[in-house]
Write a protein that holds these residues in place. Structure first.
Motif, PDB file in Angstrom:
ATOM      1  N   ALA A  86       0.833  -1.208   0.000  1.00 31.13           N
ATOM      2  CA  ALA A  86       0.000   0.000   0.000  1.00 31.13           C
ATOM      3  C   ALA A  86       0.860   1.247   0.000  1.00 31.13           C
ATOM      4  O   ALA A  86       0.543   2.242  -0.658  1.00 31.13           O
ATOM      5  N   TYR A  87       1.982   1.203   0.712  1.00 36.42           N
ATOM      6  CA  TYR A  87       2.895   2.351   0.730  1.00 36.42           C
ATOM      7  C   TYR A  87       3.484   2.579  -0.659  1.00 36.42           C
ATOM      8  O   TYR A  87       3.568   3.711  -1.135  1.00 36.42           O
ATOM      9  N   LEU A  88       3.904   1.503  -1.311  1.00 37.47           N
ATOM     10  CA  LEU A  88       4.467   1.638  -2.656  1.00 37.47           C
ATOM     11  C   LEU A  88       3.443   2.168  -3.648  1.00 37.47           C
ATOM     12  O   LEU A  88       3.773   2.977  -4.519  1.00 37.47           O
ATOM     13  N   ILE A  89       2.199   1.731  -3.511  1.00 34.22           N
ATOM     14  CA  ILE A  89       1.137   2.249  -4.382  1.00 34.22           C
ATOM     15  C   ILE A  89       0.939   3.735  -4.154  1.00 34.22           C
ATOM     16  O   ILE A  89       0.770   4.511  -5.104  1.00 34.22           O
ATOM     17  N   GLN A  90       0.991   4.147  -2.877  1.00 35.60           N
ATOM     18  CA  GLN A  90       0.811   5.558  -2.559  1.00 35.60           C
ATOM     19  C   GLN A  90       1.956   6.392  -3.119  1.00 35.60           C
ATOM     20  O   GLN A  90       1.753   7.490  -3.633  1.00 35.60           O
ATOM     21  N   VAL A  91       3.160   5.859  -3.042  1.00 32.03           N
ATOM     22  CA  VAL A  91       4.327   6.593  -3.549  1.00 32.03           C
ATOM     23  C   VAL A  91       4.284   6.686  -5.074  1.00 32.03           C
ATOM     24  O   VAL A  91       4.645   7.711  -5.653  1.00 32.03           O
ATOM     25  N   MET A  92       3.834   5.631  -5.737  1.00 27.80           N
ATOM     26  CA  MET A  92       3.782   5.628  -7.196  1.00 27.80           C
ATOM     27  C   MET A  92       2.748   6.615  -7.745  1.00 27.80           C
ATOM     28  O   MET A  92       2.918   7.113  -8.847  1.00 27.80           O
ATOM     29  N   ASN A  93       1.703   6.860  -6.974  1.00 27.20           N
ATOM     30  CA  ASN A  93       0.663   7.774  -7.460  1.00 27.20           C
ATOM     31  C   ASN A  93       1.073   9.143  -7.155  1.00 27.20           C
ATOM     32  O   ASN A  93       1.137  10.086  -7.019  1.00 27.20           O
TER      33      ASN A  93
END
Length: 93
Positions: A86-93
């Protein structure tokens, strides 16, 4: 949905049981139990919300416990990976 992922970090409280019900030193899986320290990443959830789910890694502290119920609960520690994703998804967006 991502706001509720932090609730998964509560699973890491299972690791507190290892302070009360000690695991014998000769029990295998000490390296896996050491991963329970990764549950401290969940503290970063105060600043970065998805990382609070990483607190679930604390459940690894009861890995391979002589009590089979506690040993099975340790498998919930893998929920910490949801916080990392979830953290990686947040960073990618």
């Amino acid at each position: 949905m991502i706001e509720y992922i932090s609730i998964l970090g509560a699973v890491g409280l299972i690791g507190i049981i290892s302070f009360v019900k000690k695991i014998p030193k000769e029990t295998s899986g000490s390296k896996m139990r050491g991963l329970g320290a990764l549950g401290l990443i969940g503290i970063a959830g105060f600043w970065i919300s998805p990382l609070s789910a990483c607190g679930a890694f604390g459940a690894f502290s009861v890995w391979n416990h002589p009590n089979t119920t506690l040993a099975n609960l340790a498998k919930l520690g893998f929920l910490g990976t949801v916080g990392l994703i979830a953290y990686l998804i947040q960073v990618m967006n």
